[in-house]
Design an enzyme around this catalytic site. Structure first.
Site, PDB file in Angstrom:
ATOM      1  N   CYS A  28     -20.437 -33.497 -89.032  1.00  0.00           N
ATOM      2  CA  CYS A  28     -19.968 -33.223 -87.675  1.00  0.00           C
ATOM      3  C   CYS A  28     -20.424 -31.838 -87.234  1.00  0.00           C
ATOM      4  O   CYS A  28     -20.565 -31.565 -86.057  1.00  0.00           O
ATOM      5  CB  CYS A  28     -18.459 -33.323 -87.623  1.00  0.00           C
ATOM      6  SG  CYS A  28     -17.703 -32.427 -88.961  1.00  0.00           S
ATOM      7  N   GLU A  68      -9.868 -34.913 -85.245  1.00  0.00           N
ATOM      8  CA  GLU A  68     -11.069 -34.098 -85.382  1.00  0.00           C
ATOM      9  C   GLU A  68     -12.225 -35.043 -85.092  1.00  0.00           C
ATOM     10  O   GLU A  68     -12.363 -36.068 -85.763  1.00  0.00           O
ATOM     11  CB  GLU A  68     -11.193 -33.509 -86.796  1.00  0.00           C
ATOM     12  CG  GLU A  68     -10.044 -32.582 -87.202  1.00  0.00           C
ATOM     13  CD  GLU A  68      -9.971 -31.300 -86.399  1.00  0.00           C
ATOM     14  OE1 GLU A  68     -10.956 -30.930 -85.745  1.00  0.00           O
ATOM     15  OE2 GLU A  68      -8.898 -30.667 -86.404  1.00  0.00           O
TER      16      GLU A  68
HETATM   17  P1  NAP Z   1     -16.086 -43.645 -86.658  1.00  0.00           P
HETATM   18  O1  NAP Z   1     -17.001 -44.784 -86.458  1.00  0.00           O
HETATM   19  O2  NAP Z   1     -15.362 -43.113 -85.493  1.00  0.00           O
HETATM   20  O3  NAP Z   1     -15.055 -44.103 -87.802  1.00  0.00           O
HETATM   21  C1  NAP Z   1     -14.067 -43.232 -88.274  1.00  0.00           C
HETATM   22  C2  NAP Z   1     -12.932 -44.057 -88.861  1.00  0.00           C
HETATM   23  O4  NAP Z   1     -12.298 -44.762 -87.794  1.00  0.00           O
HETATM   24  C3  NAP Z   1     -13.424 -45.114 -89.843  1.00  0.00           C
HETATM   25  O5  NAP Z   1     -12.488 -45.257 -90.876  1.00  0.00           O
HETATM   26  C4  NAP Z   1     -13.470 -46.354 -88.977  1.00  0.00           C
HETATM   27  O6  NAP Z   1     -13.371 -47.554 -89.701  1.00  0.00           O
HETATM   28  C5  NAP Z   1     -12.227 -46.128 -88.156  1.00  0.00           C
HETATM   29  N1  NAP Z   1     -12.129 -46.973 -86.965  1.00  0.00           N
HETATM   30  C6  NAP Z   1     -13.089 -47.619 -86.284  1.00  0.00           C
HETATM   31  N2  NAP Z   1     -12.546 -48.293 -85.247  1.00  0.00           N
HETATM   32  C7  NAP Z   1     -11.210 -48.079 -85.289  1.00  0.00           C
HETATM   33  C8  NAP Z   1     -10.119 -48.499 -84.503  1.00  0.00           C
HETATM   34  N3  NAP Z   1     -10.261 -49.285 -83.441  1.00  0.00           N
HETATM   35  N4  NAP Z   1      -8.895 -48.071 -84.846  1.00  0.00           N
HETATM   36  C9  NAP Z   1      -8.703 -47.258 -85.899  1.00  0.00           C
HETATM   37  N5  NAP Z   1      -9.697 -46.840 -86.690  1.00  0.00           N
HETATM   38  C10 NAP Z   1     -10.947 -47.236 -86.385  1.00  0.00           C
HETATM   39  O7  NAP Z   1     -16.854 -42.410 -87.331  1.00  0.00           O
HETATM   40  P2  NAP Z   1     -17.837 -42.406 -88.566  1.00  0.00           P
HETATM   41  O8  NAP Z   1     -19.130 -43.000 -88.160  1.00  0.00           O
HETATM   42  O9  NAP Z   1     -17.164 -42.905 -89.776  1.00  0.00           O
HETATM   43  O10 NAP Z   1     -18.014 -40.837 -88.788  1.00  0.00           O
HETATM   44  C11 NAP Z   1     -18.859 -40.080 -87.990  1.00  0.00           C
HETATM   45  C12 NAP Z   1     -18.117 -39.399 -86.862  1.00  0.00           C
HETATM   46  O11 NAP Z   1     -17.086 -38.589 -87.377  1.00  0.00           O
HETATM   47  C13 NAP Z   1     -19.011 -38.473 -86.082  1.00  0.00           C
HETATM   48  O12 NAP Z   1     -18.678 -38.556 -84.730  1.00  0.00           O
HETATM   49  C14 NAP Z   1     -18.669 -37.121 -86.649  1.00  0.00           C
HETATM   50  O13 NAP Z   1     -19.000 -36.033 -85.815  1.00  0.00           O
HETATM   51  C15 NAP Z   1     -17.205 -37.263 -86.862  1.00  0.00           C
HETATM   52  N6  NAP Z   1     -16.687 -36.297 -87.813  1.00  0.00           N
HETATM   53  C16 NAP Z   1     -15.931 -35.259 -87.352  1.00  0.00           C
HETATM   54  C17 NAP Z   1     -15.460 -34.296 -88.234  1.00  0.00           C
HETATM   55  C18 NAP Z   1     -14.633 -33.131 -87.765  1.00  0.00           C
HETATM   56  O14 NAP Z   1     -14.030 -32.457 -88.587  1.00  0.00           O
HETATM   57  N7  NAP Z   1     -14.563 -32.867 -86.477  1.00  0.00           N
HETATM   58  C19 NAP Z   1     -15.747 -34.401 -89.585  1.00  0.00           C
HETATM   59  C20 NAP Z   1     -16.511 -35.488 -90.021  1.00  0.00           C
HETATM   60  C21 NAP Z   1     -16.972 -36.439 -89.125  1.00  0.00           C
HETATM   61  P3  NAP Z   1     -14.695 -48.365 -90.116  1.00  0.00           P
HETATM   62  O15 NAP Z   1     -15.540 -47.430 -90.893  1.00  0.00           O
HETATM   63  O16 NAP Z   1     -14.124 -49.467 -90.941  1.00  0.00           O
HETATM   64  O17 NAP Z   1     -15.315 -48.837 -88.854  1.00  0.00           O
END
Ligand code: NAP
Length: 525
Positions: A319, A285
């Site tokens: 999101c 997601e």
């Molecule tokens: P993010 O930067 O993509 O991080 C999400 C998760 O992925 C975090 O736990 C992050 O760890 C981890 N991560 C980062 N690099 C990784 C890698 N190379 N391998 C595996 N995991 C890795 O997103 P965010 O800033 O936390 O959240 C915001 C984003 O989530 C937005 O794009 C939002 O739209 C989306 N979102 C979508 C939904 C939906 O239901 N569609 C719901 C909520 C949020 P770290 O934090 O330690 O870097």
């Protein structure tokens, strides 16, 4: 508070005095627990991390240290995946009714602790009181909803047609094995609880990595699952930095599937790299660039309020947040005037305070992204509200930026790129067809909303908009507020990989694979 006064993201009719007094007490409890050191939990045991610990500070005031959290590296990931694989073989054989009972206990514990969990999320993420309580309540409802899916499907086992009198055919959905569950910062409980409970109730084990900015909420979820009776190793908590250990987690050969919520860039990278020797399930997601369409016949008060709530709730860090508006040019001026006036009325500040609606963004990177985008908006168009970082008084110690509204040309990249900061762009359109066409230009397809009094326009919007979660005339939030069992949350295009969303009726089945079982009976001899 009673069950009838459950707080959702769009709550009304809540006894707010009782709510606030319980929230105040919870804040005192959580603040008194701040500043401690925390370890990983693997196979039921506390384990040190091999990398430098994560300093968890509050975005409200970075001088507030919530805790120091162990950071997992390759060695701990390896240990967690190995433990999960061993535990999963037993967990999968536990009757599904017992797995359901265990997870329902977890849901009850979330409800029992909802004030503490909400207070913690308010401090750790910068959510307003109602937003953080919505996150806690949704977590409990998600777990229960996914349990119901197991029950409604009878454990996903059914008798099939017999092609001959001597055969008995059964179809069974069985767990894949070990899922890596990777969650974002913005709904640190609901999304972590939702993704992992679906995997668990289906009979998988989970290695769970919370976001670097929200390890404490993640740890609380671990404690709840443990107290609910999940056996050691079935759910493992590995806090850590995505940049340091994320790849090691999802690339681990012992991982049988990934369930991820987060940004498109990180999600697509996992999708492209996950499957090597064979195809592994990759439930993503991802981000959104959600549009609200305001048509000529719209109730402009409802539209302004709905857009304001969805653009600035949780500082646009949902999101599902509205980040762009296409308004019919005939009503653009009065709509914008109402929207700016309403948005100016929001109280900005420390979101743990009862009347504050708009708090900080999550970290300095988000502030920098905001400042860059606001500068672009100023160059390309006109800032109608906000546009700058806020540093007055107590705000100087947190990550505060002003709720910002800008009018920019439809060609601007600000209409297409997800920013995840409170910058709302507005463009004028001559008709519905143009509004839908512009909305569909983004790579994302998560939520969308329309305001119109014309039923034919609503029908056309639902038919032609490329988004999985669509609303018409929703004053309590133009594009936000989905709830388990009410609004399935399925991202289309760059917003998701599965075509079957969380909060929806087809979610749990995705954590299982089908096995057909044919037995030739004795009587056939
Ligand atoms: P993010 O930067 O993509 O991080 C999400 C998760 O992925 C975090 O736990 C992050 O760890 C981890 N991560 C980062 N690099 C990784 C890698 N190379 N391998 C595996 N995991 C890795 O997103 P965010 O800033 O936390 O959240 C915001 C984003 O989530 C937005 O794009 C939002 O739209 C989306 N979102 C979508 C939904 C939906 O239901 N569609 C719901 C909520 C949020 P770290 O934090 O330690 O870097």
């Amino acid at each position: 508070m009673t069950a009838a006064s459950k707080v959702t993201y769009t709550s009304a009719n809540v006894d707010l005095d009782a709510f606030h007094s319980q929230f105040d007490d919870a804040l005192v409890r959580i603040r008194s627990q701040s500043g401690e050191d925390h370890l990983l939990f693997i196979d039921g045991a506390a384990v040190a991390g091999s990398l430098g610990p994560i300093l968890d500070t509050s975005p409200i005031d970075v001088r507030i240290v919530l805790g120091r959290f162990a950071a997992a590296g390759q060695a701990e990931v390896d240990r967690a995946v190995t433990a999960a694989a061993r535990a999963q073989r037993v967990w999968a054989r536990v009757p599904w009714q017992e797995r359901v009972a265990c997870l329902r206990r977890a849901a009850a514990l979330v409800r029992h602790r909802k004030f503490d969990l909400a207070a913690l999320m308010s401090l750790e993420v910068g959510k307003s009181r109602l937003e953080s309580m919505g996150d806690a309540e949704e977590s409990a409802d998600l777990i229960d909803y996914y349990c119901s899916q197991m029950e409604d499907a009878g454990g996903f086992r059914r008798t099939m047609a017999a092609m001959t009198p001597i055969e008995r055919n059964t179809d069974v959905l069985r767990p894949y094995g070990v899922f890596a569950c990777i969650s974002p910062f913005n709904f640190p409980l609901a999304l972590s609880a939702g993704m992992s409970s679906a995997a668990l109730v289906a009979g998988n084990a989970v290695v769970f990595k919370p976001a670097e900015d929200t390890p404490w909420t993640g740890l609380k979820l671990y404690e709840i699952f443990r107290e609910a009776g999940l056996p050691p190793g079935v759910f493992n908590y590995v806090s850590g930095r995505g940049s340091e250990m994320g790849d090691a987690l999802w690339q681990h050969p012992g991982i049988d599937g990934v369930v991820f919520t987060g940004s498109k860039d990180v999600g697509l990278n996992i999708y492209r790299g996950l499957s090597r020797g064979w195809v592994k399930p990759c439930l993503l997601e991802m981000g959104g660039k959600n549009a609200a369409l305001v048509m000529e016949s719209a109730d402009l008060d409802a539209a302004a309020e709905g857009v304001m709530r969805s653009a600035f709730g949780l500082q646009n860090q949902k999101c599902s947040a509205t980040s762009r508006v296409y308004v019919h040019r005939a009503v653009a001026a009065p709509f914008v005037e109402k929207l700016v006036r309403q948005s100016k009325g929001m109280k900005i500040g420390d979101p743990t305070e009862r009347d504050v609606l708009f708090g900080p963004v999550i970290n300095e990177r988000a502030v920098a992204r905001f400042e860059q985008a606001a500068a672009q908006a100023g160059r390309e168009g006109k800032i109608l509200l906000g546009g700058r970082r806020l540093t007055e008084g107590r705000l100087a110690h947190g990550h505060y930026v002003a709720p910002t509204i800008a009018s920019v040309p439809l060609s601007s990249s600000l209409f297409r790129d997800e920013l995840f900061v409170p910058l709302l762009v507005i463009g004028e359109v001559p008709d519905l067809a143009t509004a839908i066409g512009e909305a569909n230009k983004a790579e994302y397809g998560l939520t969308a909303g329309i305001f119109t009094r014309d039923p034919a326009e609503i029908d056309r919007f639902f038919d032609e908009i490329e988004a999985g979660v669509c609303y018409a005339n929703k004053r309590t939030g133009a594009t936000t507020g989905a709830w388990p069992g009410a609004q399935p949350f399925c991202g289309w295009k760059g917003s998701g990989s599965t075509g079957k969303g969380g909060c929806g009726p087809y979610y749990v089945a995705q954590f299982m694979r089908e096995q057909s079982r044919t037995v030739i009976t004795e009587s056939g001899r």
